[in-house]
Design a protein around this motif. Structure first.
Motif, PDB file in Angstrom:
ATOM      1  N   PRO A 121       0.697 -10.201  -3.182  1.00 42.64           N
ATOM      2  CA  PRO A 121       1.471 -10.759  -2.070  1.00 42.64           C
ATOM      3  C   PRO A 121       0.913 -10.393  -0.707  1.00 42.64           C
ATOM      4  N   TRP A 122       0.273  -9.234  -0.626  1.00 46.03           N
ATOM      5  CA  TRP A 122      -0.290  -8.820   0.663  1.00 46.03           C
ATOM      6  C   TRP A 122      -1.513  -9.665   1.010  1.00 46.03           C
TER       7      TRP A 122
ATOM      8  N   PRO B 131      -6.406  -6.866   7.102  1.00 46.40           N
ATOM      9  CA  PRO B 131      -5.212  -6.111   7.461  1.00 46.40           C
ATOM     10  C   PRO B 131      -4.032  -6.428   6.548  1.00 46.40           C
ATOM     11  N   VAL B 132      -3.206  -5.418   6.327  1.00 46.74           N
ATOM     12  CA  VAL B 132      -1.989  -5.568   5.536  1.00 46.74           C
ATOM     13  C   VAL B 132      -0.857  -5.869   6.511  1.00 46.74           C
ATOM     14  N   ILE B 133      -0.282  -7.053   6.401  1.00 48.47           N
ATOM     15  CA  ILE B 133       0.679  -7.516   7.401  1.00 48.47           C
ATOM     16  C   ILE B 133       1.865  -8.200   6.721  1.00 48.47           C
ATOM     17  N   SER B 134       3.015  -8.135   7.357  1.00 49.41           N
ATOM     18  CA  SER B 134       4.198  -8.839   6.870  1.00 49.41           C
ATOM     19  C   SER B 134       5.228  -8.935   7.993  1.00 49.41           C
ATOM     20  N   PRO B 135       5.672 -10.151   8.288  1.00 47.14           N
ATOM     21  CA  PRO B 135       5.212 -11.428   7.740  1.00 47.14           C
ATOM     22  C   PRO B 135       3.893 -11.851   8.382  1.00 47.14           C
ATOM     23  N   ALA B 136       3.319 -12.951   7.925  1.00 38.04           N
ATOM     24  CA  ALA B 136       2.084 -13.458   8.525  1.00 38.04           C
ATOM     25  C   ALA B 136       2.377 -13.923   9.943  1.00 38.04           C
ATOM     26  N   PRO B 137       1.668 -13.381  10.933  1.00 41.44           N
ATOM     27  CA  PRO B 137       1.941 -13.784  12.307  1.00 41.44           C
ATOM     28  C   PRO B 137       1.494 -15.211  12.592  1.00 41.44           C
ATOM     29  N   THR B 138       2.132 -15.831  13.541  1.00 44.10           N
ATOM     30  CA  THR B 138       1.783 -17.188  13.959  1.00 44.10           C
ATOM     31  C   THR B 138       1.630 -17.221  15.470  1.00 44.10           C
TER      32      THR B 138
ATOM     33  N   ARG C 240       3.722   1.493   5.216  1.00 40.94           N
ATOM     34  CA  ARG C 240       4.430   0.214   5.229  1.00 40.94           C
ATOM     35  C   ARG C 240       5.933   0.455   5.322  1.00 40.94           C
ATOM     36  N   THR C 241       6.593  -0.267   6.190  1.00 40.68           N
ATOM     37  CA  THR C 241       8.038  -0.110   6.375  1.00 40.68           C
ATOM     38  C   THR C 241       8.801  -1.357   5.955  1.00 40.68           C
ATOM     39  N   ARG C 242       8.115  -2.350   5.397  1.00 40.83           N
ATOM     40  CA  ARG C 242       8.793  -3.547   4.917  1.00 40.83           C
ATOM     41  C   ARG C 242       8.016  -4.152   3.766  1.00 40.83           C
TER      42      ARG C 242
END
Length: 203
Positions: free
Chosen positions: A17-18, A163-170, A197-199
């Motif tokens: 998912p990441w 990079p590990v991100i959540s949610p995907a920036p726009t 990671r906090t989410r």
């Protein structure tokens, strides 16, 4: 005067998912920046195959994940590099925002969406293209070291995990993050920047 394209290589496991989140961000950036992105398969199952400290629940996930990586590897070998990204999109949409955990549902639907023959599904349970899949996996992972995961991205030849991100920036923030990543990649002495990671993944 025309600007040169930024060469980007992206290694993904369709089940991660990441990686999915990061790939959506790269798609967003590619709509606004001149990127030349090549998509490559890697495998969480291969990455963890020699580890003894894997929880049983995570180990149980690997056979399913391996089916998807084998499928993408076979599709690339038989139908060309150009099918890798559309197939990843079709698989990932069903696996991640779609929430499906059944490869026997995901794979036929994804192949049909991309216009690939249904017979390709058999390769998801075959090791016929494991050599190519593993070569792609290790091409990516050997650039960043064994103590990371997916995704692996190389920007103009400099590779890193994430990079590990959540949610995907726009929008503008997606481009701001991209510019920061490109800046970090431009210095060959840059190795690591991390926080916990906090989410969870937010699709």
């Amino acid at each position: 005067m025309t600007s040169e394209k930024t060469a980007v290589d992206f290694w993904f496991d369709p089940s991660c998912p990441w990686a999915w989140m990061t790939s959506r961000w790269v798609d967003e950036v590619a709509a606004h920046r001149d990127l030349d992105v090549t998509w490559h398969i890697m495998s969480l199952a291969v990455l963890n195959e020699d580890r003894d400290d894997i929880p049983d629940a995570y180990k149980a996930f690997f056979p399913r994940a391996l089916r998807y990586t084998r499928l993408v590897a076979a599709a690339a070998e038989l139908h060309g590099q150009e099918v890798v990204k559309p197939l990843y999109d079709a698989l990932g949409t069903r696996i991640h925002p779609g929430g499906s955990t059944d490869p026997d549902e995901v794979i036929p639907a994804a192949l049909a969406e991309v216009g690939l023959p249904a017979s390709l599904a058999a390769y998801s349970e075959s090791d016929e293209y494991d050599e190519q899949m593993r070569a792609s996996h290790f091409d990516g992972i050997n650039r960043v070291g064994q103590d990371v995961g997916t995704p692996v991205i190389a920007v103009n030849g400099t590779a890193f995990f994430g990079p590990v991100i959540s949610p995907a920036p726009t929008g503008e923030i997606a481009l701001t993050l991209w510019d920061g990543v490109v800046a970090a990649a431009s210095y060959d002495g840059f190795f690591e920047l991390k926080r916990s990671r906090t989410r969870d993944p937010q699709f």
